[in-house]
Design a protein around this motif. Structure first.
Motif, PDB file in Angstrom:
ATOM      1  N   ARG A 136     -13.027  44.952   1.352  1.00  0.00           N
ATOM      2  CA  ARG A 136     -13.638  45.899   2.285  1.00  0.00           C
ATOM      3  C   ARG A 136     -12.844  47.202   2.267  1.00  0.00           C
ATOM      4  O   ARG A 136     -11.608  47.180   2.311  1.00  0.00           O
ATOM      5  N   ALA A 184     -18.131  41.879  -3.076  1.00  0.00           N
ATOM      6  CA  ALA A 184     -17.875  40.437  -3.103  1.00  0.00           C
ATOM      7  C   ALA A 184     -17.628  39.973  -4.533  1.00  0.00           C
ATOM      8  O   ALA A 184     -18.279  40.444  -5.477  1.00  0.00           O
ATOM      9  N   ASP A 197     -10.248  39.469   1.856  1.00  0.00           N
ATOM     10  CA  ASP A 197     -10.214  38.225   2.618  1.00  0.00           C
ATOM     11  C   ASP A 197     -11.218  37.251   2.016  1.00  0.00           C
ATOM     12  O   ASP A 197     -11.966  37.591   1.109  1.00  0.00           O
ATOM     13  N   GLY A 198     -11.198  36.034   2.539  1.00  0.00           N
ATOM     14  CA  GLY A 198     -12.066  34.987   2.007  1.00  0.00           C
ATOM     15  C   GLY A 198     -13.350  34.798   2.775  1.00  0.00           C
ATOM     16  O   GLY A 198     -14.095  33.849   2.517  1.00  0.00           O
ATOM     17  N   SER A 199     -13.635  35.680   3.729  1.00  0.00           N
ATOM     18  CA  SER A 199     -14.853  35.532   4.517  1.00  0.00           C
ATOM     19  C   SER A 199     -16.067  36.034   3.738  1.00  0.00           C
ATOM     20  O   SER A 199     -15.960  36.875   2.854  1.00  0.00           O
ATOM     21  N   VAL A 200     -17.216  35.513   4.088  1.00  0.00           N
ATOM     22  CA  VAL A 200     -18.467  35.905   3.431  1.00  0.00           C
ATOM     23  C   VAL A 200     -19.017  37.152   4.113  1.00  0.00           C
ATOM     24  O   VAL A 200     -19.132  37.207   5.336  1.00  0.00           O
ATOM     25  N   SER A 201     -19.336  38.150   3.315  1.00  0.00           N
ATOM     26  CA  SER A 201     -19.899  39.394   3.847  1.00  0.00           C
ATOM     27  C   SER A 201     -21.423  39.332   3.741  1.00  0.00           C
ATOM     28  O   SER A 201     -21.967  39.037   2.669  1.00  0.00           O
ATOM     29  N   ARG A 228     -14.139  35.992  -2.669  1.00  0.00           N
ATOM     30  CA  ARG A 228     -13.337  36.970  -1.947  1.00  0.00           C
ATOM     31  C   ARG A 228     -14.170  38.231  -1.718  1.00  0.00           C
ATOM     32  O   ARG A 228     -15.034  38.577  -2.535  1.00  0.00           O
ATOM     33  N   THR A 229     -13.883  38.894  -0.610  1.00  0.00           N
ATOM     34  CA  THR A 229     -14.567  40.145  -0.295  1.00  0.00           C
ATOM     35  C   THR A 229     -13.533  41.247  -0.100  1.00  0.00           C
ATOM     36  O   THR A 229     -12.569  41.078   0.649  1.00  0.00           O
ATOM     37  N   THR A 235     -18.369  47.213   0.840  1.00  0.00           N
ATOM     38  CA  THR A 235     -17.873  45.850   0.664  1.00  0.00           C
ATOM     39  C   THR A 235     -18.274  45.353  -0.720  1.00  0.00           C
ATOM     40  O   THR A 235     -19.423  45.535  -1.134  1.00  0.00           O
ATOM     41  N   ASP A 282     -17.562  36.484  -6.609  1.00  0.00           N
ATOM     42  CA  ASP A 282     -17.930  35.074  -6.603  1.00  0.00           C
ATOM     43  C   ASP A 282     -17.533  34.493  -7.958  1.00  0.00           C
ATOM     44  O   ASP A 282     -18.193  34.747  -8.976  1.00  0.00           O
TER      45      ASP A 282
END
Length: 276
Positions: A211, A197, A221-225, A208-209, A195, A199
């Motif tokens: 994967r 990220a 996607d925009g989720s936090v890893s 954005r992350t 993954t 920032d």
């Protein structure tokens, strides 16, 4: 009939950006047109010539019949040779000639776009060579992106920052982000399960992350890893300069912070350019 609603945002973004280009260059002294930009081998005049040339092709005008000089060191392949014709043919043009042609081109293209009644999915010839076609919707978004990217080239060359959060900047962000999964998974060779990220701060902020799945395919996607393999922290303008191939990561290292797997982070940064 009116312009299809899904086309209007790109048309508005293009309009705002190309009019900003006109405002930037209209008052320039003749010598300022020769200022170098971050586009290899191109001056301010050359960047504006490129914008004019592509828009003229969008209007359906025939390409100039012109033989390029043999000593253009930045012309290294068929693609760069193709786009250089519209640039080199204008290298002898004066400042008033350049601004007059730009103004006239904007007027004609704006009229064409106001009368655009085709479907967003209509196939149109892509003006930058290869004989390929794109959907009208994709073509207009790419024109907004390209004009905005060159507006930023001009702003940096002239020392007049601005419009980093304009409507065309948002289109540019989305198009550049769409290329990130390939940059990470294929170009940088990140392993499955990785993954990365991103920032990004500044006028446009986003997280954005990317994967890499079991089959080696990247998704974004925009989720936090939690505990990403690598994290890249940089400002939006630096992101654009890297993604558009204007600078190498090593030359702007002071504007980038990396965390986690350093080898992976720098592999990604070295493969970051996604535009020709």
């Amino acid at each position: 009939m009116t312009v299809h609603p899904s086309l209007q945002p790109a048309i508005d973004a293009w309009t705002q950006s190309i009019e900003s280009v006109h405002e930037l260059v209209n008052p320039l002294a003749e010598s300022d047109w020769n200022r170098a930009t971050e586009c290899p081998g191109w001056s301010v005049r050359d960047v504006v010539s490129h914008i004019i040339g592509v828009e003229c092709e969008m209007l359906g005008e025939p390409r100039p019949i012109h033989t390029l000089p043999r000593d253009l060191r930045h012309v290294t392949d068929e693609f760069s040779r193709y786009i250089e014709v519209q640039v080199d043919v204008r290298r002898c043009h004066t400042a008033p000639e350049m601004t007059s042609e730009l103004d006239y081109t904007i007027i004609r293209r704006s009229r064409q776009l106001r009368n655009e009644h085709r479907s967003p999915q209509a196939a149109v010839r892509w003006p930058l060579g290869g004989g390929s076609e794109r959907t009208l919707e994709r073509t207009l978004a790419m024109r907004a992106f390209d004009v905005w990217a060159h507006e930023q080239d001009l702003r940096r060359a002239l020392g007049v920052p601005g419009n980093l959060d304009s409507p065309a900047a948002v289109i540019a962000r989305d198009m550049l982000l769409a290329a990130l999964p390939q940059v990470v998974a294929q170009d940088a060779g990140a392993r499955p399960g990785t993954t990365v990220a991103f920032d990004v701060h500044g006028p446009l902020e986003f997280l954005r992350t990317v994967r890499v799945g079991p089959q080696g395919r990247g998704t974004i996607d925009g989720s936090v890893s939690l505990g990403p393999t690598a994290t890249l922290i940089l400002d939006w303008e630096t992101y654009v300069r890297l993604a558009c191939g204007r600078v190498r990561a090593e030359t702007v290292a002071d504007r980038i912070k990396t965390e986690g797997d350093q080898e992976l982070a720098w592999s990604v940064l070295r493969e970051f350019a996604v535009t020709p």
